[in-house]
Design an enzyme around this catalytic site. Structure first.
Site, mmCIF file in Angstrom:
data_model
loop_
_atom_site.group_PDB
_atom_site.id
_atom_site.type_symbol
_atom_site.label_atom_id
_atom_site.label_comp_id
_atom_site.label_asym_id
_atom_site.label_seq_id
_atom_site.Cartn_x
_atom_site.Cartn_y
_atom_site.Cartn_z
ATOM 1 N N LYS A 11 44.709 7.954 52.214
ATOM 2 C CA LYS A 11 45.089 7.730 53.408
ATOM 3 C C LYS A 11 44.859 8.818 54.489
ATOM 4 O O LYS A 11 44.349 9.981 54.002
ATOM 5 C CB LYS A 11 46.813 7.623 53.225
ATOM 6 C CG LYS A 11 47.283 6.276 52.282
ATOM 7 C CD LYS A 11 48.852 6.308 51.793
ATOM 8 C CE LYS A 11 49.310 5.374 51.136
ATOM 9 N NZ LYS A 11 50.667 5.377 50.910
ATOM 10 N N TYR A 51 50.200 -4.513 53.905
ATOM 11 C CA TYR A 51 51.646 -4.194 53.176
ATOM 12 C C TYR A 51 52.636 -5.206 53.774
ATOM 13 O O TYR A 51 53.776 -4.889 53.871
ATOM 14 C CB TYR A 51 52.019 -2.749 53.935
ATOM 15 C CG TYR A 51 51.416 -1.470 53.479
ATOM 16 C CD1 TYR A 51 51.618 -1.230 52.277
ATOM 17 C CD2 TYR A 51 50.467 -0.666 54.215
ATOM 18 C CE1 TYR A 51 51.224 -0.127 51.467
ATOM 19 C CE2 TYR A 51 50.211 0.581 53.628
ATOM 20 C CZ TYR A 51 50.353 0.777 52.297
ATOM 21 O OH TYR A 51 49.941 1.888 51.679
ATOM 22 N N PHE A 59 60.913 1.526 57.196
ATOM 23 C CA PHE A 59 59.842 2.390 56.975
ATOM 24 C C PHE A 59 58.597 1.578 57.685
ATOM 25 O O PHE A 59 57.429 2.112 57.580
ATOM 26 C CB PHE A 59 59.664 3.217 55.997
ATOM 27 C CG PHE A 59 59.271 2.184 54.643
ATOM 28 C CD1 PHE A 59 58.094 1.959 54.248
ATOM 29 C CD2 PHE A 59 60.435 1.942 53.542
ATOM 30 C CE1 PHE A 59 57.847 1.203 53.430
ATOM 31 C CE2 PHE A 59 60.147 1.203 52.692
ATOM 32 C CZ PHE A 59 58.776 0.830 52.256
ATOM 33 N N THR A 93 55.725 7.086 43.525
ATOM 34 C CA THR A 93 55.610 6.872 45.110
ATOM 35 C C THR A 93 56.191 7.996 45.784
ATOM 36 O O THR A 93 55.784 8.484 46.947
ATOM 37 C CB THR A 93 56.386 5.554 45.539
ATOM 38 O OG1 THR A 93 55.906 4.638 44.807
ATOM 39 C CG2 THR A 93 56.325 5.223 46.821
ATOM 40 N N ASN A 114 52.206 10.328 51.351
ATOM 41 C CA ASN A 114 51.903 10.534 49.974
ATOM 42 C C ASN A 114 50.464 10.153 49.491
ATOM 43 O O ASN A 114 50.079 10.157 48.304
ATOM 44 C CB ASN A 114 52.869 9.562 49.012
ATOM 45 C CG ASN A 114 52.646 8.260 49.419
ATOM 46 O OD1 ASN A 114 51.834 7.709 50.065
ATOM 47 N ND2 ASN A 114 53.455 7.329 48.749
ATOM 48 N N HIS A 117 46.869 5.178 47.914
ATOM 49 C CA HIS A 117 47.584 3.894 47.707
ATOM 50 C C HIS A 117 46.555 3.479 46.259
ATOM 51 O O HIS A 117 45.410 3.801 46.284
ATOM 52 C CB HIS A 117 47.307 2.943 48.784
ATOM 53 C CG HIS A 117 47.250 1.666 48.290
ATOM 54 N ND1 HIS A 117 48.557 1.030 48.220
ATOM 55 C CD2 HIS A 117 46.395 0.508 47.942
ATOM 56 C CE1 HIS A 117 48.298 -0.358 47.656
ATOM 57 N NE2 HIS A 117 47.090 -0.623 47.554
ATOM 58 N N GLU A 128 43.657 -7.208 47.029
ATOM 59 C CA GLU A 128 43.364 -5.986 47.974
ATOM 60 C C GLU A 128 41.818 -5.974 48.061
ATOM 61 O O GLU A 128 41.357 -5.565 49.289
ATOM 62 C CB GLU A 128 44.211 -5.006 47.522
ATOM 63 C CG GLU A 128 45.718 -5.136 47.794
ATOM 64 C CD GLU A 128 46.566 -4.177 47.233
ATOM 65 O OE1 GLU A 128 45.993 -2.990 46.823
ATOM 66 O OE2 GLU A 128 47.948 -4.290 47.202
HETATM 67 P P1 IDP Z 1 53.368 2.708 46.331
HETATM 68 O O1 IDP Z 1 52.486 2.944 47.292
HETATM 69 O O2 IDP Z 1 53.458 3.646 45.285
HETATM 70 O O3 IDP Z 1 52.845 1.325 45.660
HETATM 71 P P2 IDP Z 1 55.410 1.220 47.794
HETATM 72 O O4 IDP Z 1 56.753 1.037 47.259
HETATM 73 O O5 IDP Z 1 54.389 0.034 47.658
HETATM 74 O O6 IDP Z 1 54.766 2.226 46.771
HETATM 75 O O7 IDP Z 1 55.294 1.530 49.334
HETATM 76 C C1 IDP Z 1 54.256 1.382 49.919
HETATM 77 C C2 IDP Z 1 53.974 2.733 50.776
HETATM 78 O O8 IDP Z 1 55.123 2.742 51.990
HETATM 79 C C3 IDP Z 1 54.366 4.240 50.198
HETATM 80 O O9 IDP Z 1 53.082 4.498 49.354
HETATM 81 C C4 IDP Z 1 54.845 5.019 51.232
HETATM 82 O O10 IDP Z 1 53.275 5.621 52.055
HETATM 83 C C5 IDP Z 1 55.491 4.057 52.110
HETATM 84 N N1 IDP Z 1 56.906 4.171 51.712
HETATM 85 C C6 IDP Z 1 57.528 3.590 50.863
HETATM 86 N N2 IDP Z 1 59.058 3.821 50.646
HETATM 87 C C7 IDP Z 1 59.232 4.733 51.934
HETATM 88 C C8 IDP Z 1 60.202 5.492 52.381
HETATM 89 O O11 IDP Z 1 61.471 5.242 51.855
HETATM 90 N N3 IDP Z 1 59.794 6.078 53.712
HETATM 91 C C9 IDP Z 1 58.731 6.237 54.341
HETATM 92 N N4 IDP Z 1 57.715 5.529 53.585
HETATM 93 C C10 IDP Z 1 57.700 4.768 52.608
HETATM 94 MG MG MG Z 2 52.862 -0.510 46.478
#
Ligand code: IDP
Ligand code: MG
Length: 152
Positions: A11, A51, A59, A93, A114, A117, A128
């Site tokens: 990212k 997404y 978010f 995550t 983070n 992905h 994807e």
């Molecule tokens: P993942 O990337 O570990 O699969 P997901 O729950 O699918 O996690 O969420 C997708 C992305 O959305 C996360 O990697 C993160 O960048 C963002 N995200 C998820 N939860 C939050 C949040 O509570 N605040 C801000 N960003 C979030």
């Molecule tokens: Mg995810």
């Protein structure tokens, strides 16, 4: 064990911090194969489709901005149980909860930045990969080498 493909995104923060090489090296060192790789500025439409499961969450808009605001690096990574293997290399995550030794656990601080992905299931991986890469952009390896990478 099953041969799987997973979509990995380095990212915007990973690119901006100069961590792309470090991140890709971790998948390669584990024995996974890169079969697609490109740098791009992500169109909003692609980000929203990617997404879609998070549409409506608080978010979501910030997430789309995060993924579209600056160039990212997208990869297709293949191998035995590649989806689960790459998810464990990426870590939880929320980077604060991610295990030390994982990418997020070693380099991340906040859930909104983070770094990486990785597809969350083999079905998501196929969906994807098709969303992000055309067949002409993929270079699947001859998987004869597989027997030297893993044992059953
Ligand atoms: P993942 O990337 O570990 O699969 P997901 O729950 O699918 O996690 O969420 C997708 C992305 O959305 C996360 O990697 C993160 O960048 C963002 N995200 C998820 N939860 C939050 C949040 O509570 N605040 C801000 N960003 C979030
Ligand atoms: Mg995810």
């Amino acid at each position: 064990m099953a041969h799987e493909r997973t979509l990995i995104l380095c990212k915007a923060d990973a690119v901006a911090r100069g961590l792309v090489g470090e991140i890709i090296a971790r998948f390669e060192r584990r024995g996974f194969t890169i079969s697609g790789l490109k740098m791009l500025k992500v169109p909003a439409e692609l980000a929203k489709r990617h997404y879609a499961e998070h549409e409506g969450k608080g978010f979501f808009n910030g997430l789309v901005e995060y993924i579209t605001g600056a160039p990212i690096v997208a990869l297709v990574v293949e191998g035995e149980d590649a989806v689960e293997g790459c998810r464990s290399t990426i870590g939880a995550t929320n980077p604060i909860k991610a295990a030390p030794g994982s990418i997020r656990g070693d380099f991340g601080q906040t859930i909104g930045r983070n770094l990486v992905h990785g597809s969350d299931s083999p079905g998501s991986g196929e969906r994807e990969v098709a969303l992000w890469f055309t067949p002409a952009e993929l270079y699947p390896r001859d998987h004869d080498q597989k027997e030297w990478l893993v044992s059953a």
